[in-house]
Design a protein around this motif. Structure first.
Motif, short mmCIF file in Angstrom:
data_model
loop_
_atom_site.label_atom_id
_atom_site.label_comp_id
_atom_site.label_asym_id
_atom_site.label_seq_id
_atom_site.Cartn_x
_atom_site.Cartn_y
_atom_site.Cartn_z
N LYS A 114 30.26 35.05 32.69
CA LYS A 114 30.53 33.66 32.31
C LYS A 114 31.87 33.59 31.56
N ARG A 115 32.94 33.38 32.32
CA ARG A 115 34.27 33.29 31.71
C ARG A 115 35.29 32.78 32.71
N CYS A 116 36.38 32.31 32.17
CA CYS A 116 37.54 31.92 32.98
C CYS A 116 38.71 32.78 32.52
N ASP A 117 38.97 33.84 33.25
CA ASP A 117 40.05 34.74 32.86
C ASP A 117 41.23 34.67 33.83
N TRP A 118 41.32 33.57 34.56
CA TRP A 118 42.45 33.34 35.47
C TRP A 118 43.56 32.65 34.70
N GLN A 119 44.79 33.07 34.95
CA GLN A 119 45.95 32.37 34.41
C GLN A 119 46.26 31.20 35.32
N ARG A 120 46.74 30.14 34.75
CA ARG A 120 47.07 28.96 35.54
C ARG A 120 48.23 29.28 36.49
N ASN A 127 44.10 18.71 36.46
CA ASN A 127 42.70 18.41 36.68
C ASN A 127 41.96 19.61 37.27
N TYR A 128 42.56 20.30 38.23
CA TYR A 128 41.95 21.48 38.86
C TYR A 128 41.67 22.55 37.82
N TYR A 129 42.68 22.87 37.01
CA TYR A 129 42.53 23.94 36.03
C TYR A 129 41.56 23.54 34.91
N TRP A 130 41.61 22.29 34.48
CA TRP A 130 40.69 21.81 33.44
C TRP A 130 39.25 21.88 33.94
N THR A 131 39.00 21.44 35.16
CA THR A 131 37.66 21.50 35.75
C THR A 131 37.20 22.95 35.90
N LEU A 132 38.09 23.82 36.31
CA LEU A 132 37.76 25.24 36.46
C LEU A 132 37.36 25.84 35.11
N ARG A 133 38.13 25.58 34.09
CA ARG A 133 37.83 26.13 32.76
C ARG A 133 36.53 25.55 32.20
#
Length: 182
Positions: A114-120, A127-133
């Protein structure tokens, strides 16, 4: 063309420009490079069965997240993906969004971090990155987002269900594969 490599228990077949790669081994690490290079235009099924019997790293650089996303992006005909290694919930969401032809996506719930360890990246808007995080920090939100992207209710498998996952080729006239957990 059909072959089986007894060292890594790799099963592959081609039928009318269709490739299916299936690995039946607990010890092999995922081999994405030759899949992307040699089969990317025709690969329809990529699967790893059995539970892994090696240490699964938790750090982003040591996991297969980037390779899986690259595989999904470069194989336009990929419709079935079975993942047994650890990936993050953010990677799962990216796979569901990028895999436009994915009909079957199987992953072990115990393999989800359970994490978001991708760099933008430059291709992602705010919106895509905010939703992903946002979605990647909760299992329920992740499953809802994956379900929305795939177009049907999606849930990961327990280890017991994953161990019982077996390929069942129903239609001999095509390379479509159905997988049964019974």
């Amino acid at each position: 063309m059909t072959f089986e490599n007894r060292n890594v228990n790799e099963f592959s077949f081609r039928k009318k420009n269709t490739w299916v790669l299936i690995y039946f081994s607990s010890f092999t690490l995922i081999a994405f490079y030759h899949s992307r290079v040699h089969f990317h235009w025709f690969l329809q099924v990529y699967a790893h069965f059995d539970l892994p019997r090696y240490y699964g790293h938790r750090s982003f650089g040591s996991r297969c997240d980037e390779s899986l996303v690259s595989l999904v992006r470069t194989c336009p005909k990929l419709h079935t993906l079975i993942i047994r290694d650890k990936i993050s919930t953010a990677t799962l969401i990216i796979i569901a969004r990028e895999g436009h032809n994915l009909k079957r996506l199987f992953i072990r719930k115990n393999a989800l971090l359970k994490r978001c360890d991708w760099q933008r990246t430059l291709t992602w808007d705010d919106n895509y990155y905010w939703t992903l995080r946002r979605a990647s920090h909760s299992y329920e939100d992740t499953f809802a987002e994956v379900s929305r992207c795939l177009g049907f209710k999606w849930l990961p498998l327990s280890d017991k269900e994953f161990k019982h996952l077996k390929p069942m080729y129903c239609d001999t006239n095509s390379a479509q594969s159905d997988f049964d957990t019974t």
